[in-house]
Design an enzyme around this catalytic site. Structure first.
Site, mmCIF file in Angstrom:
data_model
loop_
_atom_site.group_PDB
_atom_site.id
_atom_site.type_symbol
_atom_site.label_atom_id
_atom_site.label_comp_id
_atom_site.label_asym_id
_atom_site.label_seq_id
_atom_site.Cartn_x
_atom_site.Cartn_y
_atom_site.Cartn_z
ATOM 1 N N GLU A 190 0.859 -1.187 0.000
ATOM 2 C CA GLU A 190 0.000 0.000 0.000
ATOM 3 C C GLU A 190 0.893 1.234 0.000
ATOM 4 O O GLU A 190 2.084 1.150 0.327
ATOM 5 C CB GLU A 190 -0.852 0.024 1.270
ATOM 6 C CG GLU A 190 -1.737 -1.190 1.458
ATOM 7 C CD GLU A 190 -2.807 -1.311 0.399
ATOM 8 O OE1 GLU A 190 -3.515 -0.341 0.145
ATOM 9 O OE2 GLU A 190 -2.918 -2.397 -0.202
ATOM 10 N N ASP A 201 -4.547 -3.979 6.639
ATOM 11 C CA ASP A 201 -5.060 -4.369 5.323
ATOM 12 C C ASP A 201 -5.751 -5.741 5.417
ATOM 13 O O ASP A 201 -6.816 -5.964 4.839
ATOM 14 C CB ASP A 201 -3.891 -4.407 4.318
ATOM 15 C CG ASP A 201 -4.321 -4.857 2.942
ATOM 16 O OD1 ASP A 201 -5.040 -4.110 2.279
ATOM 17 O OD2 ASP A 201 -3.960 -5.984 2.535
ATOM 18 N N LYS A 205 -9.762 -6.787 4.815
ATOM 19 C CA LYS A 205 -10.176 -7.861 3.901
ATOM 20 C C LYS A 205 -10.985 -8.924 4.650
ATOM 21 O O LYS A 205 -11.955 -9.468 4.118
ATOM 22 C CB LYS A 205 -8.957 -8.475 3.223
ATOM 23 C CG LYS A 205 -8.308 -7.522 2.216
ATOM 24 C CD LYS A 205 -6.956 -8.012 1.751
ATOM 25 C CE LYS A 205 -6.341 -7.069 0.723
ATOM 26 N NZ LYS A 205 -4.935 -7.343 0.441
HETATM 27 N N1 HSE Z 1 -1.091 -4.216 -0.275
HETATM 28 C C1 HSE Z 1 -1.874 -5.339 -0.637
HETATM 29 C C2 HSE Z 1 -1.038 -6.585 -0.475
HETATM 30 C C3 HSE Z 1 -2.309 -5.315 -2.074
HETATM 31 O O1 HSE Z 1 0.171 -6.495 -0.263
HETATM 32 O O2 HSE Z 1 -1.612 -7.657 -0.530
HETATM 33 C C4 HSE Z 1 -3.719 -5.103 -2.342
HETATM 34 O O3 HSE Z 1 -4.637 -5.427 -1.410
#
Ligand code: HSE
Length: 426
Positions: A190, A201, A205
């Site tokens: 990111e 992150d 998700k």
């Molecule tokens: N930054 C994220 C990752 C990519 O490294 O998986 C997109 O979600």
């Protein structure tokens, strides 16, 4: 041939990957769909920067409203990331009757319900395949082919950057900082890599996945989250001696009427299919009551894999527009279950302690664990000098109980320090 016009917000890694995917396969897409997809405007506030794509400079605009208010644009593709102003832009596009495609898990995890409702009210589609698992079509699969199932469990490696770092540290003994830099250069990370390495992150998700899989509304801020910044090569080596690898795992499971979940560096036995998922690859392992175990595997980060997922959504919408059936087909963020959130559940843990090498210490530690109702599965004392490491794998317990037991060990000076605590999946 019908032309469908697309406006793209942002020109980072995913946007350039999307543009390149369309350029690469334009003829094939036209032939198989009968639709000509044209990226007619791109929001690019720094048109002077070379993005490595061949774009007519007239396509770039610096005012977002030139896209959101353009009556010729059918689909707005939001690829700027972050919660705001991305949410505001998507909301305006939906309110203006435009279909929206996004890769933005942060905005969906926090504002998914509002955006979904807005899409429904305006009879347009909100598609987000690229938000989880990059190029892996897991959202499509869960919401179409697998929708007859009731699901019990999600186990995922859903961040390419951290999986790349942990793989390189494990396989090549590489240093954390240099591998992170490498991942940033490859376009996995990111814009602010702390979102990757601190697990946020992954929490975003997991929040999206729990909505799709369980119908549960659990915001990322509620998910107990730990990233990989404290994972050391020492623990990676000891994990190997226990027959395990360390992976950053998103886990959620239904227990009665509740959902337990957490994001943590986790010891996974080498025999588990997810242990062989390396580098920027992601995998999502789910268990349905009809289909049983299913694992989705593929590149979870990087411009082209993520661009592939974005283009998939754009093509679906373009075809639906062509047939006049756009509103029918969409994976829906569900928040319809009665499940309540139970926080972090009962898990097995790996514990690394530093202790003085003197008689009776091991006995004191095992009695303390016993007093807290904690049972030891296995223990290892590698050869060392005066301060020795002691490694335990303990049976299922609540993390809060384990933390209390460890605090008691330190308070009584039975251990010098608690160096590491990590979940274990069997
Ligand atoms: N930054 C994220 C990752 C990519 O490294 O998986 C997109 O979600």
């Amino acid at each position: 041939m019908k032309t469908v016009k697309v406006g793209v917000l942002g020109i980072g890694n995913v946007a350039t990957g999307t543009y390149k995917t369309l350029q690469l396969n334009r003829e094939k897409i036209q032939k198989s769909t009968g639709v000509d997809i044209v990226i007619s405007k791109i929001l690019n506030r720094r048109p002077d920067v070379d993005r490595g794509i061949d774009v007519d400079p007239g396509v770039y605009v610096q005012d977002v409203n030139l896209i959101l208010d353009d009556p010729e644009i059918d689909i707005v593709v939001e690829l700027i990331g972050g919660i705001e102003p991305a949410t505001e832009y998507m909301a305006k596009a939906l309110a203006n009757g435009k279909h929206v495609v996004t890769a933005n898990k942060a905005a969906l995890a926090v504002n998914g319900k509002m955006l979904q409702n807005l899409a429904m009210e305006n009879k347009v589609m909100l598609r987000f395949e690229a938000s989880v698992g990059g190029g892996i079509p897991v959202i499509n699969a869960i919401t179409t082919a697998l929708r007859s199932n009731d699901f019990d469990e999600i186990l995922g490696i859903v961040n390419g950057t951290t999986n790349y770092i942990l793989t390189q540290m494990t396989d090549n003994g590489s240093d954390y900082d240099s591998v992170l830099k490498d991942a940033q250069e490859k376009g996995f990370a990111e814009r602010d890599p702390s979102g990757d390495v601190e697990g946020h992150d992954v929490a975003n998700k997991l929040s999206v996945l729990m909505s799709l899989v369980f119908g549960a509304d659990i915001p990322p801020s509620d998910i107990p989250t730990q990233g990989i910044t404290s994972v050391s090569k020492v623990d990676i080596n000891y994990a190997t001696q226990f027959g395990c690898k360390i992976k950053l795992i998103a886990a959620a499971r239904k227990v009665g009427d509740t959902v337990e979940c957490e994001v943590q560096p986790t010891l996974i036995p080498l025999t588990h299919p997810i242990a062989s998922v390396n580098n920027e690859f992601n995998a999502i392992f789910i268990t349905g009551n009809a289909v049983d175990d299913v694992m989705f595997y593929g590149k979870g980060a990087g411009p082209l894999p993520t661009g592939s997922a974005v283009m998939g959504d754009i093509i679906d919408i373009a075809c639906a527009i062509d047939k006049g059936s756009a509103f029918d087909m969409q994976p829906v963020l569900r928040y319809d279950s009665e499940l309540t959130f139970a926080g972090e559940g009962v898990n097995q843990y790996y514990v690394r302690l530093s202790v003085e090498d003197k008689p009776g210490i091991l006995g004191k530690i095992s009695s303390t664990f016993g007093n807290f109702g904690i049972s030891i599965e296995s223990m290892m004392q590698p050869k060392h000098s005066e301060i020795v490491p002691l490694l335990f794998i303990i049976h299922e317990t609540k993390r809060s109980v384990l933390d209390d037991a460890l605090a008691d060990l330190v308070a009584n000076n039975y251990v010098k320090s608690v160096d590491s605590v990590m979940k274990v999946v069997k």
